[in-house]
Structures are given as structure tokens and as C-alpha cells.
Design a protein around this motif. Structure first.
Motif, PDB file in Angstrom:
ATOM      1  N   SER A   1       0.815  -1.222   0.000  1.00  0.00           N
ATOM      2  CA  SER A   1       0.000   0.000   0.000  1.00  0.00           C
ATOM      3  C   SER A   1       0.846   1.269   0.000  1.00  0.00           C
ATOM      4  CB  SER A   1      -0.905   0.005   1.230  1.00  0.00           C
ATOM      5  OG  SER A   1      -0.116  -0.002   2.414  1.00  0.00           O
ATOM      6  N   ILE A   2       2.154   1.133   0.046  1.00  0.00           N
ATOM      7  CA  ILE A   2       3.024   2.310   0.062  1.00  0.00           C
ATOM      8  C   ILE A   2       3.351   2.718  -1.370  1.00  0.00           C
ATOM      9  CG2 ILE A   2       5.246   3.231   0.815  1.00  0.00           C
ATOM     10  CD1 ILE A   2       5.211   1.118   3.041  1.00  0.00           C
ATOM     11  N   PRO A   3       3.092   3.975  -1.750  1.00  0.00           N
ATOM     12  CA  PRO A   3       3.426   4.422  -3.119  1.00  0.00           C
ATOM     13  C   PRO A   3       4.926   4.344  -3.371  1.00  0.00           C
ATOM     14  CG  PRO A   3       2.016   6.001  -1.978  1.00  0.00           C
ATOM     15  CD  PRO A   3       2.493   5.034  -0.943  1.00  0.00           C
ATOM     16  N   TYR A   4       5.298   3.987  -4.566  1.00  0.00           N
ATOM     17  CA  TYR A   4       6.727   3.933  -4.900  1.00  0.00           C
ATOM     18  C   TYR A   4       6.930   4.239  -6.380  1.00  0.00           C
ATOM     19  CZ  TYR A   4       5.684  -0.793  -6.661  1.00  0.00           C
ATOM     20  OH  TYR A   4       5.167  -1.867  -7.330  1.00  0.00           O
ATOM     21  N   CYS A   5       8.175   4.511  -6.712  1.00  0.00           N
ATOM     22  CA  CYS A   5       8.550   4.778  -8.106  1.00  0.00           C
ATOM     23  C   CYS A   5       9.496   3.689  -8.593  1.00  0.00           C
ATOM     24  CB  CYS A   5       9.264   6.128  -8.225  1.00  0.00           C
ATOM     25  SG  CYS A   5       8.251   7.535  -7.780  1.00  0.00           S
ATOM     26  N   ILE A   6       9.506   3.480  -9.895  1.00  0.00           N
ATOM     27  CA  ILE A   6      10.466   2.576 -10.532  1.00  0.00           C
ATOM     28  C   ILE A   6      11.358   3.433 -11.434  1.00  0.00           C
ATOM     29  CG2 ILE A   6      10.787   0.580 -12.036  1.00  0.00           C
ATOM     30  CD1 ILE A   6       7.908  -0.256 -11.325  1.00  0.00           C
ATOM     31  N   ASP A   7      12.642   3.247 -11.314  1.00  0.00           N
ATOM     32  CA  ASP A   7      13.595   4.073 -12.064  1.00  0.00           C
ATOM     33  C   ASP A   7      14.335   3.206 -13.086  1.00  0.00           C
ATOM     34  OD1 ASP A   7      15.546   5.741 -13.008  1.00  0.00           O
ATOM     35  OD2 ASP A   7      16.171   6.478 -11.044  1.00  0.00           O
ATOM     36  N   PHE A   8      14.087   3.471 -14.377  1.00  0.00           N
ATOM     37  CA  PHE A   8      14.699   2.695 -15.449  1.00  0.00           C
ATOM     38  C   PHE A   8      15.829   3.444 -16.151  1.00  0.00           C
ATOM     39  CE2 PHE A   8      10.891   0.038 -15.313  1.00  0.00           C
ATOM     40  CZ  PHE A   8      11.441  -1.211 -15.524  1.00  0.00           C
ATOM     41  N   ARG A   9      16.333   4.517 -15.543  1.00  0.00           N
ATOM     42  CA  ARG A   9      17.304   5.339 -16.268  1.00  0.00           C
ATOM     43  C   ARG A   9      18.609   4.615 -16.545  1.00  0.00           C
ATOM     44  NH1 ARG A   9      17.834  10.436 -12.741  1.00  0.00           N
ATOM     45  NH2 ARG A   9      17.153   8.940 -11.187  1.00  0.00           N
ATOM     46  N   ASP A  10      18.973   3.642 -15.731  1.00  0.00           N
ATOM     47  CA  ASP A  10      20.294   3.036 -15.877  1.00  0.00           C
ATOM     48  C   ASP A  10      20.239   1.624 -16.460  1.00  0.00           C
ATOM     49  OD1 ASP A  10      23.023   3.487 -15.680  1.00  0.00           O
ATOM     50  OD2 ASP A  10      23.183   2.403 -13.797  1.00  0.00           O
ATOM     51  N   VAL A  11      19.122   1.260 -17.063  1.00  0.00           N
ATOM     52  CA  VAL A  11      18.993  -0.087 -17.631  1.00  0.00           C
ATOM     53  C   VAL A  11      19.540  -0.054 -19.058  1.00  0.00           C
ATOM     54  CG1 VAL A  11      17.408  -2.024 -17.987  1.00  0.00           C
ATOM     55  CG2 VAL A  11      16.954  -0.380 -16.197  1.00  0.00           C
ATOM     56  N   TYR A  12      20.862  -0.101 -19.169  1.00  0.00           N
ATOM     57  CA  TYR A  12      21.490   0.179 -20.460  1.00  0.00           C
ATOM     58  C   TYR A  12      21.256  -0.910 -21.491  1.00  0.00           C
ATOM     59  CZ  TYR A  12      25.252  -3.010 -19.062  1.00  0.00           C
ATOM     60  OH  TYR A  12      25.950  -4.098 -18.675  1.00  0.00           O
ATOM     61  N   TYR A  13      20.926  -2.132 -21.080  1.00  0.00           N
ATOM     62  CA  TYR A  13      20.745  -3.176 -22.082  1.00  0.00           C
ATOM     63  C   TYR A  13      19.526  -2.916 -22.954  1.00  0.00           C
ATOM     64  CZ  TYR A  13      17.472  -5.189 -18.669  1.00  0.00           C
ATOM     65  OH  TYR A  13      16.458  -5.387 -17.778  1.00  0.00           O
ATOM     66  N   HIS A  14      18.687  -1.967 -22.565  1.00  0.00           N
ATOM     67  CA  HIS A  14      17.544  -1.633 -23.415  1.00  0.00           C
ATOM     68  C   HIS A  14      17.967  -0.938 -24.710  1.00  0.00           C
ATOM     69  CE1 HIS A  14      14.544  -2.007 -19.909  1.00  0.00           C
ATOM     70  NE2 HIS A  14      14.326  -2.967 -20.772  1.00  0.00           N
ATOM     71  N   GLU A  15      19.267  -0.743 -24.888  1.00  0.00           N
ATOM     72  CA  GLU A  15      19.728  -0.191 -26.172  1.00  0.00           C
ATOM     73  C   GLU A  15      19.232  -1.033 -27.340  1.00  0.00           C
ATOM     74  OE1 GLU A  15      22.138  -1.685 -28.307  1.00  0.00           O
ATOM     75  OE2 GLU A  15      22.399  -3.454 -27.065  1.00  0.00           O
ATOM     76  N   MET A  16      18.995  -2.308 -27.107  1.00  0.00           N
ATOM     77  CA  MET A  16      18.543  -3.162 -28.204  1.00  0.00           C
ATOM     78  C   MET A  16      17.169  -2.728 -28.724  1.00  0.00           C
ATOM     79  SD  MET A  16      17.622  -6.633 -26.131  1.00  0.00           S
ATOM     80  CE  MET A  16      16.337  -6.713 -24.900  1.00  0.00           C
ATOM     81  N   LEU A  17      16.439  -2.002 -27.890  1.00  0.00           N
ATOM     82  CA  LEU A  17      15.099  -1.589 -28.297  1.00  0.00           C
ATOM     83  C   LEU A  17      15.131  -0.556 -29.401  1.00  0.00           C
ATOM     84  CD1 LEU A  17      13.587  -1.232 -24.722  1.00  0.00           C
ATOM     85  CD2 LEU A  17      13.704  -3.255 -26.162  1.00  0.00           C
ATOM     86  N   PHE A  18      16.274   0.097 -29.588  1.00  0.00           N
ATOM     87  CA  PHE A  18      16.387   1.137 -30.606  1.00  0.00           C
ATOM     88  C   PHE A  18      16.714   0.552 -31.982  1.00  0.00           C
ATOM     89  CE2 PHE A  18      17.169   3.321 -26.633  1.00  0.00           C
ATOM     90  CZ  PHE A  18      16.422   4.481 -26.775  1.00  0.00           C
TER      91      PHE A  18
END
Length: 206
Positions: A1-18
């Protein structure tokens, strides 16, 4: 029940998505990540990324998406402006983690060639360069008389002090990581120092 954030700024392997064409194993990787993250994204208040593309691929709803570009901490830099250390030696600083990839050899070979010119008042300083393999390669390639390795990570204020006292800030380009830059490049630019990217990545770092 505690609000939280997810931070994807440093997930460098997502370069494949480009990339336009993806192999089946990468398609599967993306599919499983979408499934794995679905519940967490539903419960999150906000999901942060460095680009819309990355957030779209993991199917973050628009009302939860927020793009932040990594940058430098101006307060830290301003506080450090009066504390610049002056060093006698011509200093090249490589700040932060390096990777034991083929492009590391190009950077180290460049330093070795520079040392071979016979200058004496020089120092090549590595600030927390990474794992044992990286440190072994550095020690193998470079003359220890002109080499300094700070093994442990330091505070942001100390890292800024090292940058301000260096003459050149160096780093290797992330070749084959399309659309990805090192977050420290913002601090490098803020320093006002000369920057050596060797090799270039022929992409965003360039």
C-alpha cells in the motif's frame, strides 16, 4: 500500500530496443520482461526512464510515465568551485567504471602511446575503475610510474574535486550500445575540461 517509483534510467541493455531488427532471443527477453514488470508497474505511482521508447516497450501507461535525463548536481559543483586543487603533474582522469570489452584496449593503448613520448610530469588516474579484470588490464598496459588507481568509490564531492584538478577527462565510448551515454558525461561537460572519448561510439557520446 506504500506508493513507490520505478527508475529505469540506468537499464542500459535496453539499447537493443532502438534497433530496427531484433533476434528471436531478444524478442523473448523483452516479452518476459514485460510480463515480469507488469504487476510492479500497475502498483507503482510513477515510472521514470531516460526515453519514451524504453518506457513504451515495457508498457508503462502514459499517466505514470516520466522522462528524466541524467545530469550533474549544480549545488555540488558550485560548492566545489572554491576548492580546486592545483596539481603539478599533467593529469588525465578516468572517472568511474570501465568495462573489460575490446574498446577498453583502444583507450589503454592510447595512454601507453602517450606515455611512450617520454614526458615525466604526467599522471593517469583511474577513479574506481571497476572489477579485478579491468584493473589487471590497466596494470598490464601502463607504466606504474605514471599510473594511479583509486580502487574504492568516493563521494560525489571528492569525485568533482578530482575532475576539477585534472587537465583531461577521458572515457571509452560505448560502442554497439545504440542511444546510450554514460551519465558521468554531464559532469565531464560541466567541468569545462578537455574531454577524450577513445574510441568514439559514433553515436550519442560523440
Amino acid at each position: 500500500s506504500i506508493p513507490y517509483c520505478i527508475d529505469f534510467r540506468d537499464v542500459y541493455y535496453h539499447e537493443m530496443l532502438f534497433k530496427r531488427s531484433l533476434s528471436w532471443n531478444k524478442r523473448l527477453k523483452i516479452f518476459f520482461e514485460q510480463q515480469y514488470m507488469a504487476a510492479s508497474i500497475r502498483k507503482a505511482t510513477l515510472v521514470i526512464g531516460e526515453s519514451k521508447q524504453k518506457l513504451n516497450v515495457i508498457k508503462v501507461p502514459k499517466h505514470k510515465s516520466y522522462v528524466i535525463h541524467n545530469g550533474y548536481d549544480e549545488e555540488q559543483w558550485a560548492a566545489n568551485d572554491e576548492k580546486t586543487a592545483h596539481v603539478k603533474e599533467f593529469t588525465i582522469l578516468v572517472a568511474g567504471r570501465l568495462y573489460a570489452k575490446p574498446f577498453l584496449e583502444i583507450l589503454l593503448n592510447s595512454f601507453a602511446e602517450f606515455i611512450s613520448f617520454g614526458y615525466h610530469d604526467i599522471i593517469i588516474r583511474f577513479l574506481a575503475p571497476g572489477d579485478t579484470e579491468v584493473i589487471e588490464r590497466i596494470n598490464q598496459k601502463l607504466d606504474p610510474r605514471y599510473l594511479e588507481i583509486v580502487h574504492d568509490r568516493v563521494s560525489a564531492a571528492k569525485a568533482i574535486s578530482y575532475m576539477k584538478s585534472a587537465h583531461v577527462l577521458a572515457y571509452h565510448g560505448w560502442q554497439n550500445y545504440t542511444g546510450v551515454y554514460s551519465t558521468k558525461i554531464y559532469d565531464y561537460i560541466r567541468s569545462g575540461k578537455r574531454i577524450l572519448i577513445c574510441p568514439t561510439d559514433s553515436d550519442v557520446m560523440e
